[in-house]
Design a protein around this motif. Structure first.
Motif, PDB file in Angstrom:
ATOM      1  N   UNK A 128       0.840  -1.196   0.000  1.00 33.75           N
ATOM      2  CA  UNK A 128       0.000   0.000   0.000  1.00 33.75           C
ATOM      3  C   UNK A 128       0.882   1.254   0.000  1.00 33.75           C
ATOM      4  N   UNK A 129       0.800   2.095  -1.026  1.00 32.19           N
ATOM      5  CA  UNK A 129       1.642   3.289  -1.105  1.00 32.19           C
ATOM      6  C   UNK A 129       1.001   4.540  -0.517  1.00 32.19           C
ATOM      7  N   UNK A 130       0.003   4.368   0.347  1.00 30.01           N
ATOM      8  CA  UNK A 130      -0.749   5.521   0.851  1.00 30.01           C
ATOM      9  C   UNK A 130       0.166   6.568   1.471  1.00 30.01           C
ATOM     10  N   UNK A 131       1.174   6.148   2.214  1.00 28.85           N
ATOM     11  CA  UNK A 131       2.056   7.088   2.907  1.00 28.85           C
ATOM     12  C   UNK A 131       3.379   7.303   2.176  1.00 28.85           C
ATOM     13  N   UNK A 132       3.406   6.956   0.894  1.00 28.61           N
ATOM     14  CA  UNK A 132       4.639   7.098   0.125  1.00 28.61           C
ATOM     15  C   UNK A 132       4.472   8.179  -0.944  1.00 28.61           C
ATOM     16  N   UNK A 133       5.582   8.852  -1.217  1.00 30.33           N
ATOM     17  CA  UNK A 133       5.610   9.894  -2.232  1.00 30.33           C
ATOM     18  C   UNK A 133       6.615   9.494  -3.309  1.00 30.33           C
ATOM     19  N   UNK A 134       6.211   9.555  -4.550  1.00 26.96           N
ATOM     20  CA  UNK A 134       7.058   9.087  -5.646  1.00 26.96           C
ATOM     21  C   UNK A 134       8.367   9.870  -5.719  1.00 26.96           C
ATOM     22  N   UNK A 135       8.315  11.177  -5.497  1.00 25.10           N
ATOM     23  CA  UNK A 135       9.527  11.991  -5.582  1.00 25.10           C
ATOM     24  C   UNK A 135      10.511  11.626  -4.469  1.00 25.10           C
ATOM     25  N   UNK A 136       9.994  11.384  -3.275  1.00 24.87           N
ATOM     26  CA  UNK A 136      10.857  10.997  -2.160  1.00 24.87           C
ATOM     27  C   UNK A 136      11.486   9.630  -2.403  1.00 24.87           C
ATOM     28  N   UNK A 137      10.695   8.690  -2.942  1.00 26.46           N
ATOM     29  CA  UNK A 137      11.222   7.363  -3.244  1.00 26.46           C
ATOM     30  C   UNK A 137      12.323   7.442  -4.296  1.00 26.46           C
ATOM     31  N   UNK A 138      12.096   8.238  -5.332  1.00 25.06           N
ATOM     32  CA  UNK A 138      13.094   8.366  -6.393  1.00 25.06           C
ATOM     33  C   UNK A 138      14.367   9.013  -5.856  1.00 25.06           C
ATOM     34  N   UNK A 139      14.207  10.055  -5.033  1.00 20.54           N
ATOM     35  CA  UNK A 139      15.378  10.724  -4.462  1.00 20.54           C
ATOM     36  C   UNK A 139      16.179   9.764  -3.583  1.00 20.54           C
ATOM     37  N   UNK A 140      15.475   8.974  -2.759  1.00 18.29           N
ATOM     38  CA  UNK A 140      16.160   8.022  -1.879  1.00 18.29           C
ATOM     39  C   UNK A 140      16.911   6.972  -2.681  1.00 18.29           C
ATOM     40  N   UNK A 141      16.329   6.509  -3.777  1.00 16.83           N
ATOM     41  CA  UNK A 141      16.995   5.510  -4.611  1.00 16.83           C
ATOM     42  C   UNK A 141      18.210   6.116  -5.311  1.00 16.83           C
ATOM     43  N   UNK A 142      18.103   7.347  -5.768  1.00 19.47           N
ATOM     44  CA  UNK A 142      19.254   8.007  -6.382  1.00 19.47           C
ATOM     45  C   UNK A 142      20.384   8.179  -5.376  1.00 19.47           C
ATOM     46  N   UNK A 143      20.048   8.527  -4.128  1.00 21.32           N
ATOM     47  CA  UNK A 143      21.054   8.676  -3.081  1.00 21.32           C
ATOM     48  C   UNK A 143      21.715   7.334  -2.770  1.00 21.32           C
TER      49      UNK A 143
END
Length: 272
Positions: A128-143
């Motif tokens: 469930x991605x209710x509490x997830x933000x796509x931009x934050x996920x992408x930034x974390x993966x790039x880091x």
């Protein structure tokens, strides 16, 4: 931009409007194939054609016993229109002499209003991605990927190889790791893992992952044999090779050379 989130069954898809004379409607049609990777899905009446869409989140379960499917489309609308799309042809499967024609199912279509300068981040997941933000996920993966490259040579070829190696190191259970022998038709094979481990783990400095991989296979040694492969659906491992165990000792030796982790050797390996 498309990226998979490390450690999750999650994909992030980013759309950015670079140029548009006026606002427009972006339509998204999700086509689902819910099956094992050794088979194709064909139109059938057993698939669940029902889905919910609440708080920008689409949710469905295609069949009993399969994971839930979530799609988060911020600011989107959903129009239910369940139907099959027929006869998708896959060139690599055809080249390999496999079944290469598949039918895909859609529950409906998403739409979202956009204009120049705007963007939208979509999350597709089995959680469930209710509490997830796509931009934050992408930034974390790039880091996370940047961290993998720290201290490594800065030439492009080496960095590409390090990031490619990262894709083959996966979880086995909660606490251990293993190496996938190849995408997407293979699980983890003993011989392939032990031959690859020095390059994928030791050269890249991923010693803790190497320890977890060696431990995973140590727990499955039988009569002095390393598993030839772990099967696809949780069945008992197969033991039908001789040289896998020899490669295993070579991998342990190279691990000890790089880490001097003698305690690991005596505690986890010698008794086998």
């Amino acid at each position: 931009t498309v990226a998979m989130v490390h450690g999750e069954n999650t994909v992030v898809i980013m759309y950015e409007v670079l140029k548009a004379d006026q606002s427009f409607t972006l339509e998204l049609l999700p086509l689902l194939s819910v099956r094992g990777y050794h088979s194709m899905m064909h139109a059938n009446d057993a698939i669940n054609g029902h889905a919910s869409f609440e708080n920008n989140i689409f949710k469905t379960k295609a069949y009993e016993g399969t994971p839930d499917i979530f799609i988060k489309v911020p600011g989107g609308n959903y129009n239910a229109d369940p139907q099959w799309f027929y006869n998708f042809n896959y060139s690599v499967e055809q080249y390999r002499g496999l079944d290469f024609i598949e039918d895909l199912f859609t529950h409906g279509k998403f739409s979202v209003q956009l204009k120049e300068g705007e963007s939208i981040g979509i999350i597709i997941s089995t959680d469930d991605p209710a509490n997830k933000d796509a931009y934050e996920l992408l930034h974390a993966e790039e880091e996370r990927r940047r961290e993998l490259l720290k201290g490594q040579p800065d030439d492009e070829t080496t960095q590409q190889l390090i990031l490619a190696a990262d894709q083959f190191i996966v979880k086995r259970g909660e606490d251990l790791k293993t190496l996938i022998a190849g995408y997407h038709w293979f699980t983890d094979w003993g011989r392939d893992t032990m031959i690859s481990l020095p390059g994928l783990n030791l050269t890249t400095g991923r010693f803790e992952d190497a320890k977890k991989i060696l431990s995973a296979f140590a727990k499955s040694v039988s009569l002095g044999m390393l598993p030839n492969r772990f099967q696809d659906n949780g069945e008992e491992p197969e033991y039908n090779n001789v040289d896998g165990t020899l490669w295993y000792f070579i991998a342990v030796y190279k691990y000890l050379q790089r880490t001097n982790d003698i305690d690991l050797y005596w505690m986890k390996f010698y008794r086998y």
